[in-house]
Design a protein around this motif. Structure first.
Motif, short mmCIF file in Angstrom:
data_model
loop_
_atom_site.label_atom_id
_atom_site.label_comp_id
_atom_site.label_asym_id
_atom_site.label_seq_id
_atom_site.Cartn_x
_atom_site.Cartn_y
_atom_site.Cartn_z
N ALA A 68 -15.82 29.08 3.13
CA ALA A 68 -17.13 28.58 3.55
C ALA A 68 -18.07 28.36 2.38
O ALA A 68 -19.12 27.73 2.53
N HIS B 157 -25.19 32.21 -0.55
CA HIS B 157 -25.20 30.87 0.03
C HIS B 157 -26.65 30.42 0.21
O HIS B 157 -27.41 31.08 0.90
N ARG C 270 -27.61 26.67 0.77
CA ARG C 270 -27.60 25.62 1.79
C ARG C 270 -26.37 24.75 1.59
O ARG C 270 -25.70 24.81 0.57
N LEU C 271 -26.08 23.93 2.60
CA LEU C 271 -25.00 22.96 2.47
C LEU C 271 -25.41 21.90 1.48
O LEU C 271 -26.58 21.49 1.41
N GLY D 142 -18.63 23.46 -1.10
CA GLY D 142 -19.49 22.44 -0.54
C GLY D 142 -20.92 22.89 -0.35
O GLY D 142 -21.76 22.12 0.12
N ARG D 143 -21.22 24.14 -0.72
CA ARG D 143 -22.59 24.65 -0.59
C ARG D 143 -23.25 24.76 -1.95
O ARG D 143 -22.59 24.94 -2.98
N GLU E 283 -23.65 23.62 -7.07
CA GLU E 283 -22.80 23.35 -5.91
C GLU E 283 -21.40 23.91 -6.17
O GLU E 283 -20.82 23.66 -7.23
#
Length: 287
Positions: free
Chosen positions: A235, A283, A285-286, A238-239, A254
């Motif tokens: 997960a 984390h 954000r996306l 990509g964040r 990123e």
């Protein structure tokens, strides 16, 4: 009146009928087999830390690879960076395993926590029916409502010529039992099965499978399929994340890849790709 120990917890092992005790004999029958990885499976009612206990036993007793130590309750469990892990008795899976990956270059042993994460997520998804995700390097995430929450963690420690890997997973924790608001559990994520016996069997069988593949490939994360599978379930990729690094440094970027050494690669605002081998990841954000 139910007897209680000094901590105020009921000391009748059947006191919480929603959380029946594990059966060590049944687990040994199911998991220990000729030619298999698991050689010794022990269940204790209470201990400080299964990792600490197994590291000590590996040194003192010269245990073979494949020893498994499971606790119904841990009073001094540790996560990464010596963080404390607390949970009610019999509310989760708390166990450690001893691995001796002879034939695998030590430089590739850093993949073992990531391998364990893949194995745990795979085993839990199959048995509990819960979608799980991995947060680099060693957290297991579930979705509760629309929130991403940590439901488990992994801690690897050297033990001479071997590695002890500890796993903690919140299984039946209720909302009022969570140690911190952003924690989660399989039950809160809507698991179809919170029986710890089949969950534990599924996780250990998955770990045996992935460890066998990785070891057969001499620890090569590409040939074993580990690097691709980890990236697919991670997960963090990509964040935009913040890596809190040793020496009070931090790096924001990123998360674009997990490289061949198991490091998280961050693409920074300066256009530089920087691998992170150790640190705390937040984390943001996306991307």
């Amino acid at each position: 009146m139910t007897p209680r120990d000094a901590s105020g917890s009921p000391n009748n092992r059947w006191s919480d009928l929603d959380r029946p005790p594990l059966n060590g004999t049944a687990l040994r029958r199911a998991l220990v087999r000729q030619g298999g990885l698991w050689r010794q499976v022990d269940v204790v009612q209470r201990t400080g830390s299964t990792n600490s206990d197994l590291v000590a036993r590996a040194a003192e007793e010269g245990l073979e690879e494949g020893a498994v130590l499971i606790a119904e309750e841990q009073t001094a469990a540790r996560g990464r960076l010596d963080r404390q892990w607390t949970a009610p008795p019999r509310s989760g899976l708390f166990f450690s395993v001893l691995l001796r990956p002879t034939g695998v270059p030590v430089a590739r042993w850093g993949w073992l926590p990531l391998l364990t994460g893949v194995a745990v997520a795979t085993g839990l998804s199959r048995v509990a029916g819960v979608d799980t995700a991995l947060k680099w390097p060693n957290d297991l995430l579930v979705t509760v409502g629309d929130e991403e929450r940590k439901a488990g963690g992994i801690l690897a420690e050297r033990a001479g010529d071997g590695v002890v890997i500890g796993v903690g997973v919140n299984v039946s924790l209720r909302a009022d039992e969570l140690p911190v608001p952003l924690a989660g559990s399989l039950a809160l994520a809507g698991a179809v099965n919170t029986d710890r016996d089949p969950l534990l069997r599924g996780v250990l069988r998955s770990l045996e499978d992935w460890y066998g593949r990785w070891r057969s490939a001499e620890g090569d994360p590409v040939a074993s399929g580990l690097q691709e599978t980890y990236a697919a379930g991670c997960a963090t990729l990509g964040r935009v994340v913040r890596a809190e690094l040793p020496g009070d440094r931090s790096l924001v970027g990123e998360a674009v890849a997990v490289d061949g050494d198991g490091r998280l690669v961050l693409a920074t605002g300066a256009g530089v790709q920087e691998p992170v081998g150790a640190g705390d990841i937040v984390h943001l954000r996306l991307a």
